[in-house]
Motif scaffolding. Structure first.
Motif, PDB file in Angstrom:
ATOM      1  N   LEU A 218     -74.994 -36.980  -2.609  1.00 37.44           N
ATOM      2  CA  LEU A 218     -76.191 -37.359  -3.357  1.00 37.44           C
ATOM      3  C   LEU A 218     -76.142 -36.831  -4.790  1.00 37.44           C
ATOM      4  O   LEU A 218     -76.532 -37.530  -5.737  1.00 37.44           O
ATOM      5  N   TYR A 219     -75.674 -35.606  -4.968  1.00 43.12           N
ATOM      6  CA  TYR A 219     -75.581 -35.026  -6.304  1.00 43.12           C
ATOM      7  C   TYR A 219     -74.630 -35.830  -7.185  1.00 43.12           C
ATOM      8  O   TYR A 219     -74.958 -36.178  -8.328  1.00 43.12           O
ATOM      9  N   GLU A 220     -73.444 -36.104  -6.657  1.00 44.76           N
ATOM     10  CA  GLU A 220     -72.444 -36.816  -7.464  1.00 44.76           C
ATOM     11  C   GLU A 220     -72.880 -38.252  -7.739  1.00 44.76           C
ATOM     12  O   GLU A 220     -72.618 -38.796  -8.824  1.00 44.76           O
ATOM     13  N   GLY A 221     -73.567 -38.888  -6.791  1.00 40.74           N
ATOM     14  CA  GLY A 221     -74.083 -40.231  -7.041  1.00 40.74           C
ATOM     15  C   GLY A 221     -75.151 -40.229  -8.115  1.00 40.74           C
ATOM     16  O   GLY A 221     -75.206 -41.127  -8.973  1.00 40.74           O
ATOM     17  N   TRP A 222     -76.025 -39.207  -8.084  1.00 38.64           N
ATOM     18  CA  TRP A 222     -77.056 -39.079  -9.125  1.00 38.64           C
ATOM     19  C   TRP A 222     -76.423 -38.827 -10.491  1.00 38.64           C
ATOM     20  O   TRP A 222     -76.790 -39.445 -11.487  1.00 38.64           O
TER      21      TRP A 222
END
Length: 399
Positions: free
Chosen positions: A115-119
Motif C-alpha cells: 500500500l505504501y509503495e502504491g501510494w
C-alpha cells in the motif's frame, strides 16, 4: 439477514435508540464481532473474535493536512489468542478454502509495504517521498512535502470571489437556499431555524430571503424546567472529557470520573432541589423512549432546566426492570429520528427528560453496573434459546 460480521467500531455507542438496536441485533441468526474489550457490541454477539489493540499490531498513521506519515510499530505481541483483523480474516478465508484469493499471498506487513509503495508511485514526483518502505519503516516517520503550513479554508474565494467562486448557485456563501425552500418541507425550511419539538406551527416553506432586520425577535421561553411538562428538563448529551467517545470507558481515567459507578449527570443547584437530589446520589433519567441511571454532580456551570450527560458510557441493560441502561448512556433515552426529511442528521444531542432520585417506592436499590466484568458464555449458541442468547439475557457470547 442471516449473519452480521462486525470488525471495528461500536454501534452500541453510535445509535440513537439502543433498545431498538438491541432488538435489531437479535434478528440475524449469527453475529460475529472482533473486539479486544467487552463492549456492549461484543456482549451482544454469538461469536467474539479477540482482536489486538493498536499497541499489538503494525500499521501506518496519517491524515489529511498532516505534516508527516507515521510508522506505527507494535510495542508488544498479541495477548492470549488475540489476532489483528487481517490475520483473523485470513484464517477464516483459509478455513473456507479461499485463503489465497483473500490474502494474495501477502502477510500483514507485506500489505503495508504494498500500500505504501502504491501510494508513493501515484503521487506527483514533486511531492512523492524519496524514502522507500524499508527506509520509512526504520525511520518511523517521514516528512510530507508540499504541505500547506498555514491552510485557510476558502482562501481563494476570500482573495478573489469572482475568480474563485464557491460551488453554490450564487457562487457565494448562502444563508438561504431557494432550492431547499422549494421542497416545501415543514421540518426543513430554506434557512437555519430552531423548530420547537412538537410545534403546531410549521415554518413558512417559502420565507423572505431578506427578512426585516428590525423585526421583533421570537420571545425567549425563559430559563428553568418547563412547568407542567411530563419531561421538564432538556438533556444535553456532550462529548466526554475523560475518554474519546466510548473508547476505553473501562480504563482508569474514565472510571475515576464515575459517580457511584455511573456516568455523572450535571444539573444546577436549584434544579437539583426540586427532586431532592444531592451530589453523589443516583438518579433515574427517563424519556418517552427509555431510561438510564446516572450519578449526580451539582454544578453552577449548567444552564437552568438542563441535565448534562456525556456520551460514551458502555451500555448496560442488565436490569431492565430498573432502567434501560444502569450505567448512564444517554442513547437509552434519545429518539431514533433525523433532523428532517431532507438532512436525516443526528438528533441525539438533545431530548426532553424527567429526573428522579433512585430510591422511590417503585424502584429497588441501584444495581451495580456490569460493564467492567466479563459476561457469562455458553459452549455453543445453538444450545441456547435465541431469545435469551442475545435479546433477553445480557452478556451471553462465545469466544
Amino acid at each position: 439477514m442471516r449473519l452480521v460480521h462486525w470488525a471495528g467500531g461500536n454501534p452500541f455507542h453510535h445509535h440513537q435508540d439502543l433498545a431498538r438496536l438491541r432488538r435489531a441485533f437479535g434478528r440475524p441468526d449469527t453475529v460475529v464481532v472482533h473486539e479486544p474489550y467487552w463492549t456492549a457490541t461484543a456482549r451482544h454477539a454469538d461469536v467474539v473474535l479477540p482482536a489486538t489493540t493498536t499497541l499489538e499490531r503494525n500499521d501506518i498513521g496519517g491524515a489529511n493536512q498532516d505534516a508527516a506519515l507515521i510508522a506505527m510499530h507494535r510495542v508488544a505481541g498479541p495477548v492470549g489468542e488475540a489476532r489483528d483483523d487481517y490475520r483473523a480474516l485470513s484464517d477464516l478465508a483459509d478455513g473456507l478454502g479461499i485463503g489465497h484469493d483473500f490474502s494474495r499471498g501477502r502477510t500483514g506487513r507485506e500489505w503495508l509495504e504494498h500500500l505504501y509503495e502504491g501510494w508513493r508511485a501515484g503521487l506527483d514526483p514533486a511531492y512523492a517521498p524519496e524514502e522507500d518502505f524499508g527506509t520509512f519503516w526504520r525511520a518511523g516517520r517521514i516528512h510530507l512535502r508540499g504541505l500547506r503550513e498555514h491552510h485557510t479554508l476558502y482562501a481563494g474565494f476570500r482573495a478573489d470571489p469572482e475568480a474563485r467562486p464557491l460551488a453554490t448557485p450564487s457562487g457565494r456563501i448562502e444563508l438561504f437556499s431557494a432550492t431547499i425552500a422549494s421542497y416545501g418541507y415543514d421540518d426543513c425550511p430554506g434557512h437555519p431555524a430552531w423548530l420547537p419539538p412538537g410545534s403546531d406551527s410549521a415554518p413558512d416553506p417559502d420565507p423572505d430571503p431578506h427578512p426585516d432586520a428590525d423585526a421583533d425577535p421570537a420571545p425567549d421561553p425563559g430559563p428553568g424546567p418547563e412547568a407542567g411538562s411530563p419531561y421538564p428538563f432538556w438533556l444535553v448529551a456532550t462529548n466526554p472529557a475523560t475518554r474519546l467517545h466510548s473508547q476505553l470507558d473501562h480504563g482508569e481515567p474514565s472510571a475515576s470520573s464515575k459517580v457511584a459507578g455511573r456516568e455523572p449527570a450535571r444539573l444546577r443547584p436549584g434544579d437539583a432541589a426540586a427532586p431532592g437530589v444531592r451530589d453523589g446520589d443516583v438518579v433515574r433519567i427517563r424519556s418517552a423512549v427509555g431510561s438510564c441511571l446516572a450519578g449526580v454532580v451539582v454544578s453552577d456551570a449548567v444552564r437552568p432546566g438542563v441535565v448534562q450527560l456525556a456520551t460514551g458510557a458502555w451500555w448496560d441493560p442488565s436490569a431492565p426492570d430498573v432502567a434501560t441502561c444502569v450505567h448512564g448512556n444517554p442513547n437509552a433515552v434519545t429518539q431514533d429520528i433525523g433532523t428532517s426529511r431532507l438532512a436525516q442528521g443526528c438528533t441525539g444531542q438533545l431530548t426532553r427528560v424527567a429526573l428522579e432520585r433512585h430510591d422511590g417506592p417503585c424502584l429497588r436499590s441501584a444495581p451495580t453496573s456490569s460493564v467492567s466484568s466479563a459476561p457469562g458464555t455458553v459452549p455453543d449458541h445453538r444450545e441456547t434459546n435465541r431469545s435469551s442468547a442475545r435479546g433477553g439475557v445480557y452478556g451471553h457470547g462465545r469466544i
